[in-house]
Design a protein around this motif. Structure first.
Motif, PDB file in Angstrom:
ATOM      1  N   LEU A   1       0.848  -1.187   0.000  1.00 42.55           N
ATOM      2  CA  LEU A   1       0.000   0.000   0.000  1.00 42.55           C
ATOM      3  C   LEU A   1       0.881   1.233   0.000  1.00 42.55           C
ATOM      4  O   LEU A   1       1.738   1.403   0.876  1.00 42.55           O
ATOM      5  N   ARG A   2       0.678   2.112  -0.979  1.00 37.60           N
ATOM      6  CA  ARG A   2       1.458   3.348  -1.111  1.00 37.60           C
ATOM      7  C   ARG A   2       0.507   4.542  -1.208  1.00 37.60           C
ATOM      8  O   ARG A   2      -0.647   4.404  -1.629  1.00 37.60           O
ATOM      9  N   THR A   3       1.019   5.688  -0.847  1.00 33.99           N
ATOM     10  CA  THR A   3       0.179   6.880  -0.844  1.00 33.99           C
ATOM     11  C   THR A   3      -0.162   7.309  -2.273  1.00 33.99           C
ATOM     12  O   THR A   3       0.750   7.578  -3.068  1.00 33.99           O
ATOM     13  N   PRO A   4      -1.438   7.395  -2.616  1.00 31.88           N
ATOM     14  CA  PRO A   4      -1.808   7.822  -3.970  1.00 31.88           C
ATOM     15  C   PRO A   4      -1.682   9.333  -4.166  1.00 31.88           C
ATOM     16  O   PRO A   4      -1.571   9.806  -5.296  1.00 31.88           O
ATOM     17  N   VAL A   5      -1.726  10.097  -3.048  1.00 35.59           N
ATOM     18  CA  VAL A   5      -1.560  11.558  -3.117  1.00 35.59           C
ATOM     19  C   VAL A   5      -0.621  11.982  -1.997  1.00 35.59           C
ATOM     20  O   VAL A   5      -0.533  11.331  -0.954  1.00 35.59           O
ATOM     21  N   ALA A   6       0.097  13.072  -2.229  1.00 34.25           N
ATOM     22  CA  ALA A   6       1.020  13.596  -1.215  1.00 34.25           C
ATOM     23  C   ALA A   6       0.247  14.408  -0.180  1.00 34.25           C
ATOM     24  O   ALA A   6      -0.789  15.014  -0.475  1.00 34.25           O
TER      25      ALA A   6
ATOM     26  N   ILE B   1      -5.104  11.075   4.825  1.00 34.27           N
ATOM     27  CA  ILE B   1      -4.212  12.182   4.450  1.00 34.27           C
ATOM     28  C   ILE B   1      -5.021  13.477   4.559  1.00 34.27           C
ATOM     29  O   ILE B   1      -6.202  13.527   4.205  1.00 34.27           O
ATOM     30  N   ASP B   2      -4.412  14.525   5.073  1.00 38.13           N
ATOM     31  CA  ASP B   2      -5.120  15.794   5.274  1.00 38.13           C
ATOM     32  C   ASP B   2      -5.671  16.311   3.946  1.00 38.13           C
ATOM     33  O   ASP B   2      -4.924  16.634   3.016  1.00 38.13           O
ATOM     34  N   SER B   3      -6.989  16.341   3.843  1.00 36.99           N
ATOM     35  CA  SER B   3      -7.648  16.783   2.604  1.00 36.99           C
ATOM     36  C   SER B   3      -8.543  17.984   2.849  1.00 36.99           C
ATOM     37  O   SER B   3      -9.419  18.294   2.022  1.00 36.99           O
ATOM     38  N   ARG B   4      -8.366  18.685   3.972  1.00 39.20           N
ATOM     39  CA  ARG B   4      -9.265  19.803   4.313  1.00 39.20           C
ATOM     40  C   ARG B   4      -9.200  20.939   3.295  1.00 39.20           C
ATOM     41  O   ARG B   4     -10.211  21.581   3.001  1.00 39.20           O
ATOM     42  N   THR B   5      -8.027  21.178   2.731  1.00 32.02           N
ATOM     43  CA  THR B   5      -7.917  22.230   1.711  1.00 32.02           C
ATOM     44  C   THR B   5      -8.746  21.886   0.488  1.00 32.02           C
ATOM     45  O   THR B   5      -9.456  22.750  -0.065  1.00 32.02           O
ATOM     46  N   TRP B   6      -8.680  20.636   0.059  1.00 30.83           N
ATOM     47  CA  TRP B   6      -9.445  20.217  -1.104  1.00 30.83           C
ATOM     48  C   TRP B   6     -10.949  20.268  -0.816  1.00 30.83           C
ATOM     49  O   TRP B   6     -11.741  20.622  -1.695  1.00 30.83           O
TER      50      TRP B   6
ATOM     51  N   GLN C   1     -13.028  15.705  -5.696  1.00 35.88           N
ATOM     52  CA  GLN C   1     -13.626  14.571  -4.988  1.00 35.88           C
ATOM     53  C   GLN C   1     -12.741  13.334  -5.099  1.00 35.88           C
ATOM     54  O   GLN C   1     -12.599  12.564  -4.144  1.00 35.88           O
ATOM     55  N   VAL C   2     -12.137  13.141  -6.272  1.00 34.16           N
ATOM     56  CA  VAL C   2     -11.210  12.022  -6.451  1.00 34.16           C
ATOM     57  C   VAL C   2     -10.029  12.154  -5.499  1.00 34.16           C
ATOM     58  O   VAL C   2      -9.618  11.179  -4.844  1.00 34.16           O
ATOM     59  N   ARG C   3      -9.480  13.366  -5.365  1.00 29.02           N
ATOM     60  CA  ARG C   3      -8.353  13.574  -4.463  1.00 29.02           C
ATOM     61  C   ARG C   3      -8.755  13.322  -3.007  1.00 29.02           C
ATOM     62  O   ARG C   3      -7.996  12.727  -2.235  1.00 29.02           O
ATOM     63  N   ILE C   4      -9.954  13.778  -2.659  1.00 27.78           N
ATOM     64  CA  ILE C   4     -10.441  13.561  -1.293  1.00 27.78           C
ATOM     65  C   ILE C   4     -10.611  12.063  -1.019  1.00 27.78           C
ATOM     66  O   ILE C   4     -10.249  11.563   0.058  1.00 27.78           O
ATOM     67  N   ASP C   5     -11.160  11.340  -2.003  1.00 22.80           N
ATOM     68  CA  ASP C   5     -11.339   9.885  -1.832  1.00 22.80           C
ATOM     69  C   ASP C   5      -9.993   9.181  -1.716  1.00 22.80           C
ATOM     70  O   ASP C   5      -9.829   8.267  -0.894  1.00 22.80           O
ATOM     71  N   LEU C   6      -9.015   9.604  -2.548  1.00 29.82           N
ATOM     72  CA  LEU C   6      -7.692   8.975  -2.493  1.00 29.82           C
ATOM     73  C   LEU C   6      -6.970   9.271  -1.182  1.00 29.82           C
ATOM     74  O   LEU C   6      -6.116   8.494  -0.748  1.00 29.82           O
ATOM     75  N   ALA C   7      -7.314  10.395  -0.557  1.00 32.01           N
ATOM     76  CA  ALA C   7      -6.693  10.745   0.720  1.00 32.01           C
ATOM     77  C   ALA C   7      -7.153   9.816   1.839  1.00 32.01           C
ATOM     78  O   ALA C   7      -6.487   9.717   2.874  1.00 32.01           O
ATOM     79  N   ASN C   8      -8.279   9.151   1.638  1.00 29.77           N
ATOM     80  CA  ASN C   8      -8.756   8.151   2.601  1.00 29.77           C
ATOM     81  C   ASN C   8      -8.339   6.774   2.083  1.00 29.77           C
ATOM     82  O   ASN C   8      -8.998   6.192   1.225  1.00 29.77           O
ATOM     83  N   ILE C   9      -7.223   6.266   2.599  1.00 28.57           N
ATOM     84  CA  ILE C   9      -6.621   5.029   2.078  1.00 28.57           C
ATOM     85  C   ILE C   9      -7.281   3.837   2.754  1.00 28.57           C
ATOM     86  O   ILE C   9      -7.263   3.726   3.998  1.00 28.57           O
TER      87      ILE C   9
ATOM     88  N   GLN D   1       3.854  11.286  -2.706  1.00 32.15           N
ATOM     89  CA  GLN D   1       3.064  10.381  -3.525  1.00 32.15           C
ATOM     90  C   GLN D   1       3.894   9.133  -3.856  1.00 32.15           C
ATOM     91  O   GLN D   1       5.040   9.222  -4.279  1.00 32.15           O
ATOM     92  N   GLY D   2       3.312   7.964  -3.631  1.00 29.53           N
ATOM     93  CA  GLY D   2       3.996   6.707  -3.908  1.00 29.53           C
ATOM     94  C   GLY D   2       4.818   6.178  -2.750  1.00 29.53           C
ATOM     95  O   GLY D   2       5.446   5.115  -2.872  1.00 29.53           O
TER      96      GLY D   2
END
Length: 358
Positions: free
Chosen positions: A73-78, A101-106, A159-167, A188-189
């Motif tokens: 499992l690797r991080t899809p977003v930084a 992963i902190d996605s509050r900005t997004w 929304q995709v970035r927010i979803d990816l932030a929840n691994i 990322q990765g």
């Protein structure tokens, strides 16, 4: 004064000595000729007369145990790690949240775009109504429609970035170790942990190409752990579509249940597979075979003479080797006396069908 025998008496003694020496020489030559006529001595050896017998061909191999599923499992977003929702080494279900992963900005950007989208959709409806009464042009409508589409795409991207932030766990399995803490920044990765499914395992093993025809999906093989000696059965579910050109082996893959966690992925295991029952097999003792550079050789005995014979060997079991080619029922082979034996040597067989040292 000393008296010497007459000359005639000396001559007689010399003649007698010469006759005696000649007789001894003739007897010795006669003895040598007799030995030559007898020929070289025969090698005394224990023998084995070949008889066909029923035999189950058993294939033994070494297999490698693998998890049924495995993923790094690797991080899809930084971003910065907001929360960690798992413990190292625990079992998790498919879909379980592991890391945030902190996605509050997004999320904030998404809310702003959603507000703009509501206004843009209202403007699009207004221009469509004006178009019906010729209060607006088609170009105005198209521009409003493009604005709505752009906002919808940007919202979807966020929304995709927010979803990816929840691994989340892609399947049920056991988690490995982690090397980060909450608040850490992950590129990322970057590696999070490993997830493996161990309640079922796969096992890869090879069999000789000559047995490829009997390998079938669904057949069962015995699996014995090399570490714990625990055993179970695996079901073959896949075969490679080709034979390895270097090893001349065919690779098979089986699946086995591991609910009790007796087997560990990465371990080696012995694989035992009953291939087929042969009613007329030729089995000979292993001590009768001489391994040469590019051949396996036995010595037959026919008419009191040794005959060199190359054989093709198959599987071995309990001190016996199966012969695939080179011998037939009724042949007699040597078990002992093989040291220094040559083609055509005289052989005298004793203790027929009694293996050496038994």
């Amino acid at each position: 004064m000393l008296k010497y025998p007459p000359l005639e008496k000396k001559r007689n003694h010399i003649i007698q000595w010469l006759l005696l020496s000649l007789g001894i020489l003739m007897i010795s030559c006669s003895s040598d000729n007799g030995s030559s006529r007898q020929g070289p001595r025969a090698t005394s050896a224990e023998g084995y007369r070949i008889e066909t017998q029923p035999h189950t061909i058993t294939i033994r191999s070494t297999g490698e145990l693998m998890p049924y599923e495995s993923v790094e499992l690797r991080t899809p977003v930084a971003g910065n790690v907001l929360r960690i929702h798992f413990n190292e080494g625990e079992f998790v279900r498919e879909g379980a949240l592991l890391v945030e992963i902190d996605s509050r900005t997004w999320q904030a950007q998404k809310r702003g775009l959603e507000a703009q989208l509501v206004s843009a959709q209202s403007e699009l409806k207004r221009r469509k109504r004006l178009l019906e009464i010729e209060g607006a042009s088609q170009e105005n409508v198209d521009q409003a429609f493009a604005t709505v589409s752009d906002l919808e795409a940007r919202i979807e991207e966020l929304q995709v970035r927010i979803d990816l932030a929840n691994i989340r766990a892609p399947f049920s399995g056991t988690l490995g170790m982690r090397d980060f803490s909450p608040g850490a920044y992950l590129s990322q990765g970057e590696m999070i942990t490993r997830l493996v499914q161990t309640r079922q395992l796969k096992i890869n093993f090879d069999i000789p190409a000559r047995h490829a025809a009997i390998a079938q999906k669904g057949m069962e093989v015995m699996v014995i752990s090399s570490s714990s000696s625990d055993s179970t059965f695996a079901r073959v579910y896949a075969l490679e579509p080709f034979i390895n050109a270097n090893t001349r082996n065919l690779r098979l893959r089986g699946i086995l249940d591991n609910e009790e966690q007796k087997f560990i992925p990465g371990d080696f295991a012995r694989v035992v597979m009953d291939a087929e029952q042969n009613e007329n097999s030729i089995l000979i003792p292993t001590e009768s075979i001489i391994s040469e550079l590019n051949a396996q050789v036995v010595y037959l005995v026919r008419g009191g003479k040794a005959q060199r014979r190359e054989v093709e060997i198959g599987t071995s079991t309990r001190g016996r080797v199966m012969i695939l080619d080179g011998l037939q029922e009724g042949d007699t082979i040597m078990l002992t006396g093989l040291m220094g034996i040559r083609e055509g040597s005289n052989v005298q067989i004793r203790n027929l069908n009694q293996e050496a040292g038994r």
